[in-house]
Design a protein around this motif. Sequence first.
Motif, PDB file in Angstrom:
ATOM      1  N   GLU A 150       0.797  -1.345   0.036  1.00 48.98           N
ATOM      2  CA  GLU A 150      -0.035   0.077   0.121  1.00 48.98           C
ATOM      3  C   GLU A 150       0.842   1.216   0.175  1.00 48.98           C
ATOM      4  OE1 GLU A 150      -2.292  -0.272   3.431  1.00 48.98           O
ATOM      5  OE2 GLU A 150      -0.814   0.343   4.794  1.00 48.98           O
ATOM      6  N   GLY A 151       2.231   1.123   0.180  1.00 45.47           N
ATOM      7  CA  GLY A 151       2.955   2.185  -0.030  1.00 45.47           C
ATOM      8  C   GLY A 151       3.902   2.322  -1.271  1.00 45.47           C
ATOM      9  N   ASP A 152       4.510   3.541  -1.352  1.00 40.57           N
ATOM     10  CA  ASP A 152       5.396   3.569  -2.590  1.00 40.57           C
ATOM     11  C   ASP A 152       6.759   4.425  -2.290  1.00 40.57           C
ATOM     12  OD1 ASP A 152       6.254   5.312  -4.879  1.00 40.57           O
ATOM     13  OD2 ASP A 152       4.707   4.403  -5.978  1.00 40.57           O
ATOM     14  N   MET A 153       7.713   3.699  -2.276  1.00 42.20           N
ATOM     15  CA  MET A 153       9.020   4.278  -1.939  1.00 42.20           C
ATOM     16  C   MET A 153       9.488   5.710  -2.726  1.00 42.20           C
ATOM     17  SD  MET A 153      11.418   4.242   0.172  1.00 42.20           S
ATOM     18  CE  MET A 153      11.374   2.439   0.819  1.00 42.20           C
ATOM     19  N   ALA A 154       9.008   5.647  -4.199  1.00 45.45           N
ATOM     20  CA  ALA A 154       9.470   6.958  -4.614  1.00 45.45           C
ATOM     21  C   ALA A 154       8.650   8.105  -4.471  1.00 45.45           C
ATOM     22  CB  ALA A 154       9.140   6.648  -6.330  1.00 45.45           C
ATOM     23  N   LEU A 155       7.311   7.739  -4.022  1.00 43.86           N
ATOM     24  CA  LEU A 155       6.326   8.795  -3.433  1.00 43.86           C
ATOM     25  C   LEU A 155       6.815   9.330  -2.069  1.00 43.86           C
ATOM     26  CD1 LEU A 155       2.839   7.684  -4.641  1.00 43.86           C
ATOM     27  CD2 LEU A 155       4.329   9.779  -5.721  1.00 43.86           C
ATOM     28  N   TYR A 156       7.273   8.498  -1.597  1.00 47.86           N
ATOM     29  CA  TYR A 156       7.635   8.640   0.141  1.00 47.86           C
ATOM     30  C   TYR A 156       8.814   9.588   0.068  1.00 47.86           C
ATOM     31  CZ  TYR A 156       9.275   8.194   4.800  1.00 47.86           C
ATOM     32  OH  TYR A 156       9.770   8.140   6.234  1.00 47.86           O
ATOM     33  N   LEU A 157       9.934   9.166  -0.764  1.00 52.22           N
ATOM     34  CA  LEU A 157      11.157  10.054  -0.777  1.00 52.22           C
ATOM     35  C   LEU A 157      10.641  11.673  -1.336  1.00 52.22           C
ATOM     36  CD1 LEU A 157      13.817   7.310  -1.963  1.00 52.22           C
ATOM     37  CD2 LEU A 157      13.427   8.230   0.023  1.00 52.22           C
ATOM     38  N   ALA A 158       9.866  11.469  -2.299  1.00 51.85           N
ATOM     39  CA  ALA A 158       9.408  12.666  -2.875  1.00 51.85           C
ATOM     40  C   ALA A 158       8.763  13.704  -1.843  1.00 51.85           C
ATOM     41  CB  ALA A 158       8.521  12.666  -4.076  1.00 51.85           C
ATOM     42  N   SER A 159       8.026  13.143  -1.114  1.00 49.30           N
ATOM     43  CA  SER A 159       7.331  13.529   0.073  1.00 49.30           C
ATOM     44  C   SER A 159       8.171  14.112   1.195  1.00 49.30           C
ATOM     45  CB  SER A 159       6.067  12.641   0.658  1.00 49.30           C
ATOM     46  OG  SER A 159       5.260  12.481  -0.079  1.00 49.30           O
ATOM     47  N   LEU A 160       9.165  13.303   1.502  1.00 48.53           N
ATOM     48  CA  LEU A 160      10.228  13.844   2.506  1.00 48.53           C
ATOM     49  C   LEU A 160      10.885  15.109   1.815  1.00 48.53           C
ATOM     50  CD1 LEU A 160      11.811  10.477   3.712  1.00 48.53           C
ATOM     51  CD2 LEU A 160      10.099  11.846   4.927  1.00 48.53           C
ATOM     52  N   GLU A 161      11.142  15.280   0.723  1.00 47.28           N
ATOM     53  CA  GLU A 161      11.828  16.217   0.162  1.00 47.28           C
ATOM     54  C   GLU A 161      10.807  17.335  -0.047  1.00 47.28           C
ATOM     55  OE1 GLU A 161      14.906  16.758  -0.989  1.00 47.28           O
ATOM     56  OE2 GLU A 161      15.551  14.894  -2.221  1.00 47.28           O
ATOM     57  N   ARG A 162       9.701  17.415  -0.160  1.00 49.54           N
ATOM     58  CA  ARG A 162       8.700  18.395  -0.192  1.00 49.54           C
ATOM     59  C   ARG A 162       8.653  18.935   1.322  1.00 49.54           C
ATOM     60  NH1 ARG A 162       2.232  18.435  -0.968  1.00 49.54           N
ATOM     61  NH2 ARG A 162       2.095  20.818  -1.340  1.00 49.54           N
ATOM     62  N   MET A 163       8.522  18.085   2.283  1.00 47.49           N
ATOM     63  CA  MET A 163       8.516  18.389   3.525  1.00 47.49           C
ATOM     64  C   MET A 163       9.653  19.220   4.219  1.00 47.49           C
ATOM     65  SD  MET A 163       6.870  15.253   5.337  1.00 47.49           S
ATOM     66  CE  MET A 163       6.824  15.812   7.240  1.00 47.49           C
ATOM     67  N   ARG A 164      10.720  18.803   3.488  1.00 46.96           N
ATOM     68  CA  ARG A 164      12.327  19.541   3.821  1.00 46.96           C
ATOM     69  C   ARG A 164      12.150  20.974   3.145  1.00 46.96           C
ATOM     70  NH1 ARG A 164      18.150  17.045   2.391  1.00 46.96           N
ATOM     71  NH2 ARG A 164      17.243  17.133   0.374  1.00 46.96           N
ATOM     72  N   ALA A 165      11.615  20.991   2.096  1.00 43.52           N
ATOM     73  CA  ALA A 165      11.593  22.424   1.582  1.00 43.52           C
ATOM     74  C   ALA A 165      10.753  23.636   1.953  1.00 43.52           C
ATOM     75  CB  ALA A 165      11.426  22.144  -0.025  1.00 43.52           C
TER      76      ALA A 165
ATOM     77  N   GLY B  37      13.503  19.395  12.606  1.00 39.31           N
ATOM     78  CA  GLY B  37      12.944  18.860  11.499  1.00 39.31           C
ATOM     79  C   GLY B  37      13.734  18.593  10.082  1.00 39.31           C
ATOM     80  N   HIS B  38      14.160  19.617   9.844  1.00 31.43           N
ATOM     81  CA  HIS B  38      15.104  19.552   8.494  1.00 31.43           C
ATOM     82  C   HIS B  38      16.224  18.645   8.698  1.00 31.43           C
ATOM     83  CE1 HIS B  38      13.274  23.819   7.470  1.00 31.43           C
ATOM     84  NE2 HIS B  38      12.498  23.048   7.298  1.00 31.43           N
ATOM     85  N   ALA B  39      16.728  18.802   9.662  1.00 34.03           N
ATOM     86  CA  ALA B  39      18.003  17.572   9.957  1.00 34.03           C
ATOM     87  C   ALA B  39      17.487  16.307   9.973  1.00 34.03           C
ATOM     88  CB  ALA B  39      18.604  18.020  11.232  1.00 34.03           C
ATOM     89  N   LYS B  40      16.197  16.016  10.435  1.00 30.63           N
ATOM     90  CA  LYS B  40      15.625  14.911  10.687  1.00 30.63           C
ATOM     91  C   LYS B  40      15.298  14.166   9.143  1.00 30.63           C
ATOM     92  CE  LYS B  40      15.048  12.423  13.728  1.00 30.63           C
ATOM     93  NZ  LYS B  40      15.750  11.130  14.096  1.00 30.63           N
ATOM     94  N   LEU B  41      14.851  15.077   8.604  1.00 30.39           N
ATOM     95  CA  LEU B  41      14.238  14.795   7.024  1.00 30.39           C
ATOM     96  C   LEU B  41      15.518  14.436   6.260  1.00 30.39           C
ATOM     97  CD1 LEU B  41      11.638  17.523   6.754  1.00 30.39           C
ATOM     98  CD2 LEU B  41      10.999  14.925   6.961  1.00 30.39           C
ATOM     99  N   THR B  42      16.742  15.328   6.481  1.00 38.60           N
ATOM    100  CA  THR B  42      17.883  15.051   5.640  1.00 38.60           C
ATOM    101  C   THR B  42      18.192  13.471   6.108  1.00 38.60           C
ATOM    102  OG1 THR B  42      18.383  17.512   5.416  1.00 38.60           O
ATOM    103  CG2 THR B  42      19.979  15.895   5.228  1.00 38.60           C
ATOM    104  N   GLU B  43      18.284  13.319   7.404  1.00 36.04           N
ATOM    105  CA  GLU B  43      18.536  12.063   7.937  1.00 36.04           C
ATOM    106  C   GLU B  43      17.903  10.695   7.279  1.00 36.04           C
ATOM    107  OE1 GLU B  43      17.924   9.520  11.883  1.00 36.04           O
ATOM    108  OE2 GLU B  43      18.774  11.657  12.075  1.00 36.04           O
ATOM    109  N   TYR B  44      16.614  10.943   7.106  1.00 37.64           N
ATOM    110  CA  TYR B  44      15.695   9.915   6.631  1.00 37.64           C
ATOM    111  C   TYR B  44      16.116   9.752   5.056  1.00 37.64           C
ATOM    112  CZ  TYR B  44      12.391   8.708  10.172  1.00 37.64           C
ATOM    113  OH  TYR B  44      11.790   8.540  11.326  1.00 37.64           O
ATOM    114  N   LEU B  45      16.298  10.835   4.542  1.00 35.48           N
ATOM    115  CA  LEU B  45      16.615  10.812   2.891  1.00 35.48           C
ATOM    116  C   LEU B  45      17.790  10.031   2.786  1.00 35.48           C
ATOM    117  CD1 LEU B  45      15.174  14.263   2.027  1.00 35.48           C
ATOM    118  CD2 LEU B  45      14.428  12.106   0.952  1.00 35.48           C
ATOM    119  N   ALA B  46      18.926  10.307   3.606  1.00 37.22           N
ATOM    120  CA  ALA B  46      20.199   9.784   3.455  1.00 37.22           C
ATOM    121  C   ALA B  46      20.145   8.269   3.764  1.00 37.22           C
ATOM    122  CB  ALA B  46      21.337  10.498   4.272  1.00 37.22           C
TER     123      ALA B  46
END
Length: 281
Positions: free
Chosen positions: A171-186, A203-212
């Motif tokens: 029910e999830g989508d990794m590409a969409l999840y990463l794009a959503s993390l990027e959107r939140m970080r911006a 939060g920005h540091a946490k989102l960067t950590e998740y993306l990495a």
Amino acid sequence: MRKLIPGADDAPALGLVQVAPRIRVLALRTPTLPPAAHTNVYLVGPSQGPVAVVDPGSPYPDQQAILDTILAELPISRVLLTHHHGDHVGGAAALAAHRGVPIAAHPATARRLDDIIEVTELIEDGDEIDGTIAVHTPGHAEGHLCFEIDDASIAGDMVAGVGTILIDPSEGDMALYLASLERMRARTPTTLLPAHGPPIRDGHAKLTEYLAHRRMREQRVLDALVAAGAGATTDVLLSVVYADTPRMLWPLAERSLLAHLAKLVHEDHARYDAAGGRWSR
């Protein structure tokens, strides 16, 4: 869903706690995934109300009674849902019926809850509701919403203050999840208010950590596919890509692995031979 992290704990503050201007939180026990044992219910609005209640997720009568007691003297505008998972919606119908208020969610969440919970108001990306701005952040769930108020974002299951987030390919989508993390970080908010665990102030540091972390794991998948040459089964890839993960967690890790593989297949970076049950570049 969240992945179990050895050594993590779930020790929420007792009672209602102010976590940001116009936002208070109450952690209620829910049938969620360890190490978490609670889901945060957020009250959004003035101290005397009216308030929107975000993710009243507990199905347990004793926990619902705690919330009812806190809300007894407060007018409620509506119930807001970040997404459809049971530990976020378990008490929504009971609260809405008891107080005679609507339940609001993204249309995709409403579809997921059809015949389970009646969503009576639909929320789209960018809608302003109860003083918040709704931001559609699909990936963990197709209808996932965050609710932003000034410098804070009620982040649902996009990030976690305890454990981490599992993307299940069913029910999830990794590409969409990463794009959503990027959107939140911006975006502007820097304080993330997760559904599980304490506030995340940077939060920005946490989102960067998740993306990495996700990109590191994806690179391991690609490296394993290259090393496999003629191809490898899911079990073989799991043992290589998640060699740093305790074996007790491999069943959950396999779900994340399959989400990464589905993303790579979609991007033409991997192939799957269904007849042979093998993955390759």
